[in-house]
Scaffold this active site. Sequence first.
Site, PDB file in Angstrom:
ATOM      1  N   GLU A  85     -12.213   1.521   7.373  1.00  0.00           N
ATOM      2  CA  GLU A  85     -12.142   0.639   8.550  1.00  0.00           C
ATOM      3  C   GLU A  85     -13.059   1.126   9.664  1.00  0.00           C
ATOM      4  OE1 GLU A  85      -8.130  -0.246   9.807  1.00  0.00           O
ATOM      5  OE2 GLU A  85      -8.813  -0.828  11.810  1.00  0.00           O
ATOM      6  N   ASP A 296      -1.505  13.152  -1.144  1.00  0.00           N
ATOM      7  CA  ASP A 296      -0.954  11.897  -1.656  1.00  0.00           C
ATOM      8  C   ASP A 296      -0.572  10.994  -0.476  1.00  0.00           C
ATOM      9  OD1 ASP A 296       0.644   9.903  -2.733  1.00  0.00           O
ATOM     10  OD2 ASP A 296       1.678  11.241  -4.123  1.00  0.00           O
ATOM     11  N   HIS A 393     -13.930  -2.785  18.728  1.00  0.00           N
ATOM     12  CA  HIS A 393     -13.802  -3.041  17.297  1.00  0.00           C
ATOM     13  C   HIS A 393     -14.949  -3.914  16.794  1.00  0.00           C
ATOM     14  CE1 HIS A 393     -11.347  -2.970  13.705  1.00  0.00           C
ATOM     15  NE2 HIS A 393     -11.734  -4.229  13.497  1.00  0.00           N
TER      16      HIS A 393
HETATM   17  C1  MEV Z   1      -5.948  -1.440  13.749  1.00  0.00           C
HETATM   18  O1  MEV Z   1      -6.303  -0.867  12.513  1.00  0.00           O
HETATM   19  C2  MEV Z   1      -4.847  -0.634  14.404  1.00  0.00           C
HETATM   20  C3  MEV Z   1      -4.285  -1.219  15.684  1.00  0.00           C
HETATM   21  O2  MEV Z   1      -3.828  -2.550  15.453  1.00  0.00           O
HETATM   22  C4  MEV Z   1      -3.152  -0.330  16.122  1.00  0.00           C
HETATM   23  C5  MEV Z   1      -2.352  -0.873  17.298  1.00  0.00           C
HETATM   24  O3  MEV Z   1      -2.271  -2.095  17.476  1.00  0.00           O
HETATM   25  O4  MEV Z   1      -1.759  -0.031  17.983  1.00  0.00           O
HETATM   26  C6  MEV Z   1      -5.336  -1.309  16.749  1.00  0.00           C
END
Ligand code: MEV
Length: 438
Positions: A85, A296, A393
Amino acid sequence: MNNAVAGFSKLTKEEKINWIANEYFSNPIEAIATIKQYWNNDAQLQQLHDEFIENTITNFYLPMGIAPNFLINDRYYSVPMVIEESSVVAAAAKSAKFWSTRGGFKATVLNTEKIGQVHFLFKGDSAKLESFFNTVKSSLIDSTESITKNMQKRGGGILGLELRDKTSALENYFQLHATFETKDSMGANFINSCLEQLAKTLKEEAQNYTDFNETEKNITVVMSILSNYVPNCIVRAEVSCRVEELAEKKIENPQEFAEKFVQAVSIAEIEPFRAVTHNKGIMNGVDAVVLATGNDFRAVEAGVHAYASRNGHYSSLSHAKIENGIFTFWMEIPLALGTVGGLTSLHPLVKMALEILGKPSAKELMQVVAVTGLAQNFAALRSLTTTGIQEGHMKMHLNNILNQFEANPEERKAILKHFEKNTVTHAAVVALIENLRK
Ligand code: MEV
């Protein structure tokens, strides 16, 4: 309609690939080429990977990145992370840097007990079973001696053995509930071998126990297996600083930020829909280090989420407070990890990851993993309660979109420049690519 296959595991690797390519692809030659493109040129290394599992046809790559500048208990770590990710490693690194100038992370292993159970059925007088157990308890433990000998030398072994009566929940159901210390190994094989021996001895001893009638002598062992729920194998990770020290470019009003942050955590504490996503963000960090170090991650995931529900409803793993002007953010999570055994000495990149971490003990690795989870959670909550998550993001994700559209270097340059000033959305990127290609 595809066909079933008999004896797939007996086929050679080449034959398996040919079967898959012909069965599922309209262009088998292309499919075979893709599969083989991911083979390693070093035949020995490839064989090592082939033999990790069964029916291997190729390797599946995941990126391994580094989040540097993690100050944990006054020592700097560069944390290796394996994850697909985008923005997770960047977020961890940002969080690490942020806290490195505010005292760093504190981490403590609270306990390290692992659990395993022999699940069995006993039809008869439970008081007699109790006396039987007390009589044979030491022979049960002694019977595991050849398995526990080496572990005992390292300071581990069986810590305790209890008989548990579960008949109020399920007819005739009892357990041998065993606790273990497995030092630097995760201990799954050790625990399961001990349990299978305990089960065998339990059955044998019952056969010879003269106080039992014929039915009572016939104990049915249903299964013997470790538990991935390890509520007594807990590590605590924490950061704290004076509220005003939280100030930085994106946190102009630290008091307001801290209050909103605590509020966001409180929401995750009481609202399961939010708690799951909140904890998923923690696991972004946890899993990435668990994977990089050859541990794991399914076991860790299962155990952590069970722990998040331990009070009867699913809740946040992390907590935050402001007290006397001090902001504190912490979590306690169960982690059963190993730094010896399993993949740790087999997978060359796992070995490297452990070397980058300074060849940690299992306890030290628990601390690093928990801290990375907390750092990830801090980064997510900081974005969510300030700019929103999409800004960072989508900037990271832009590259994925460009790759998806096979953008050439000129297109890339123009698009990256455009999005320095504009909001990245999938539609906006696609529209710009299409426009450039007109
Ligand atoms: C995304 O991979 C993770 C988040 O959704 C975590 C959160 O909302 O606290 C950004």
